[in-house]
Design an enzyme around this catalytic site. Structure first.
Site, PDB file in Angstrom:
ATOM      1  N   ASP A  18       0.822  -1.222   0.000  1.00  8.15           N
ATOM      2  CA  ASP A  18       0.000   0.000   0.000  1.00  8.15           C
ATOM      3  C   ASP A  18       0.853   1.268   0.000  1.00  8.15           C
ATOM      4  OD1 ASP A  18      -2.425  -1.590   0.349  1.00  8.15           O
ATOM      5  OD2 ASP A  18      -1.764  -1.834   2.419  1.00  8.15           O
ATOM      6  N   LYS A  21       2.552   2.178  -5.150  1.00 15.75           N
ATOM      7  CA  LYS A  21       3.326   1.696  -6.310  1.00 15.75           C
ATOM      8  C   LYS A  21       2.584   1.921  -7.620  1.00 15.75           C
ATOM      9  CE  LYS A  21       3.556  -2.424  -4.476  1.00 15.75           C
ATOM     10  NZ  LYS A  21       2.993  -2.127  -3.142  1.00 15.75           N
ATOM     11  N   GLY A  45      -3.581  -4.385  -4.773  1.00 14.31           N
ATOM     12  CA  GLY A  45      -4.520  -3.294  -4.995  1.00 14.31           C
ATOM     13  C   GLY A  45      -3.758  -2.034  -5.340  1.00 14.31           C
ATOM     14  N   HIS A  46      -3.746  -1.670  -6.614  1.00 12.74           N
ATOM     15  CA  HIS A  46      -3.013  -0.495  -7.064  1.00 12.74           C
ATOM     16  C   HIS A  46      -4.002   0.560  -7.551  1.00 12.74           C
ATOM     17  CE1 HIS A  46       0.805  -3.119  -7.842  1.00 12.74           C
ATOM     18  NE2 HIS A  46       0.522  -2.950  -6.572  1.00 12.74           N
ATOM     19  N   GLN A 247       2.225  -6.089  -3.219  1.00 18.79           N
ATOM     20  CA  GLN A 247       2.456  -6.141  -1.775  1.00 18.79           C
ATOM     21  C   GLN A 247       3.740  -5.366  -1.412  1.00 18.79           C
ATOM     22  OE1 GLN A 247       1.663  -9.581  -3.244  1.00 18.79           O
ATOM     23  NE2 GLN A 247      -0.377  -8.765  -3.098  1.00 18.79           N
TER      24      GLN A 247
END
Length: 458
Positions: A18, A21, A45-46, A247
């Site tokens: 988080d 990135k 989750g980006h 991650q």
């Protein structure tokens, strides 16, 4: 024929994920012709914000938002075809062309319904037993990697051979249904509406799993590729590649806060193994780190603050930083920046430079605390220990620094930052030994300070 080799950059998270990135991958893709995911699955989750429009990606590389850029899902990724097509359809509705630009390694292990069932059932069993949940996303990532390591995984290439796929699937269902029913007591679990069509009395059924897989096989066939060969050829012909980690380093299965980790290697070195290129093709390693720390789920967090109490620095970080997990929606725990943690990340990744994100979230805090080491069992140490048990015994050692009141939101020049903000960044460089080459001052693509471009750096 152009045979000038391209330059390749690896982007990795240096904390617990988080770190932002997605934005940086999207921003750097302006200089790249291909973007590669090399580990994890749709537990990533980006979030990208482009011209004020927010897009959340979980499996498809963030470079998909740049027209004309090729995107690759490498062999190190565990693939849920169902979630892949769900994401593709969402992007297509937003006007993004995906299918002709996306290449999927035929060696990717597949995530199927029984992997998700196992993941959910185990977390319930842990909670009922020791009460210490790992905090997985419940998406089947870990069980899929287990099948890969046990050499029994169904892979993307198996989708091209229905009879072979069916035989392997029956064998896997026999094994995993035995674990679900006899060991985990899954008959008593409610697995939710998404798994309901695939299950009966706690067992996963063959027919619906097979039928869905064959439906996905036809859709996936045009995108299946020898990703290793394509990446090597693209690099040889002058393409710049960007390897996008998911991650963060402290969730790495080997180097993270074990056992509170993910099921894959998140470190930069896995960009080679997870995509099929040689280590010599990884020219620059960019570590992404927030200007403070966050963590989702269980596990030790030495610099954690009281982040739910209004008026505290932790609450400020949580609310101003909108610290909710993109994939799970869970609130992120918040705390001060941990330079000793970053030393560990720098060591295992071989970082070339840092990008500090969310600097603007610290605007308005009068005082900042920067962790430079720990007290553990009466000794002073300056680097994060290995494993959760040792980290639990660490008490952070802080330096107090002045905060700043001026807004840094949208600043794109380093010398326009408040003096206190620059001193804070300089101290991070000094303690970690890694130069800061980029600073992000809002979620927007263009709000980035560039001191040294990864595609131009020596």
């Amino acid at each position: 024929m152009n045979t000038t080799k391209g330059r390749n950059v690896v982007v990795v998270g240096t904390q617990w994920g988080d770190e932002g990135k997605g934005k940086l991958v999207d921003w750097l893709t302006e200089s790249a012709q291909g973007v590669v995911r090399f580990q994890g699955g749709h537990n990533a989750g980006h979030t990208l914000v482009i011209n004020g429009v927010k897009t959340a990606l979980h499996l498809i590389p963030s470079g998909i938002m740049r027209p004309g850029v090729k995107c690759y899902i490498g062999n190190g990724v565990v693939l849920s075809a169902a979630k892949l097509f769900e994401e593709i359809e969402g992007l297509e509705k937003a006007g993004v062309e995906v299918r002709s630009r996306l290449r999927v390694s035929e060696a990717c292990p597949l995530i199927l319904a029984f992997h998700v069932a196992l993941d959910l059932a185990r977390e319930v069993a842990r909670e009922k037993g020791s009460g210490a949940k790992i905090g997985t996303t419940g998406r089947g990532i870990g069980p899929a990697y287990e099948d890969k390591i046990a050499r029994r995984a169904l892979r993307v290439q198996d989708l091209k051979h229905p009879e072979r796929f069916a035989t392997k699937l029956r064998e896997l269902l026999d094994l995993h249904n035995h674990v679900l029913t006899s060991y985990l007591g899954s008959e008593a679990f409610d697995f939710g509406p998404q798994l309901a069509p695939f299950m009966e009395n706690g067992r996963v059924l063959f027919e619906p799993v097979f039928a869905q897989a064959m439906q996905h096989a036809e859709l996936l066939k045009p995108m299946i590729a020898d990703v290793s060969r394509e990446l090597n050829e693209a690099n040889l012909h002058g393409a710049n590649l960007l390897f996008e980690g998911a991650q963060g380093t402290l969730l790495d299965v080997d180097h993270g806060t074990y056992p509170y980790v993910t099921s894959s290697n998140c470190v930069a070195g896995n960009a080679a193994a997870g995509s099929g290129v040689g280590p010599g093709m990884l020219h620059y390693i960019l570590g992404i780190t927030k200007a403070y720390c966050t963590r989702v789920g269980g596990g030790p967090f030495p610099t954690e603050l009281e982040w739910e109490k209004e008026g505290t620095p932790g609450y400020h970080m949580s609310t101003v930083g909108a610290e909710k997990g993109v994939t799970t929606g869970r609130s992120r725990r918040c705390g001060w920046f941990d330079a000793a943690l970053l030393k560990r990340s720098a060591q295992v990744n071989g970082l070339s430079g840092l990008c500090i994100t969310k600097l603007d979230v610290l605007d308005g805090l009068k005082e900042l605390m920067l962790c430079t080491g720990y007290e553990m069992d009466g000794q002073t140490i300056d680097i994060l220990p290995m494993g959760a048990d040792d980290i639990e015994r660490c008490t952070p050692i802080y330096e107090v620094m002045d905060g700043w009141s001026d807004s840094t939101v949208g600043v794109t020049q380093y010398d326009k930052l408040p003096v206190a903000a620059r001193l804070y960044l300089q101290r991070i460089e000094q303690v970690t030994g890694v130069p800061i080459h980029m600073v992000s001052t809002s979620p927007d693509r263009d709000h980035t300070i560039m001191m040294r471009h990864p595609y131009l750096a020596d």
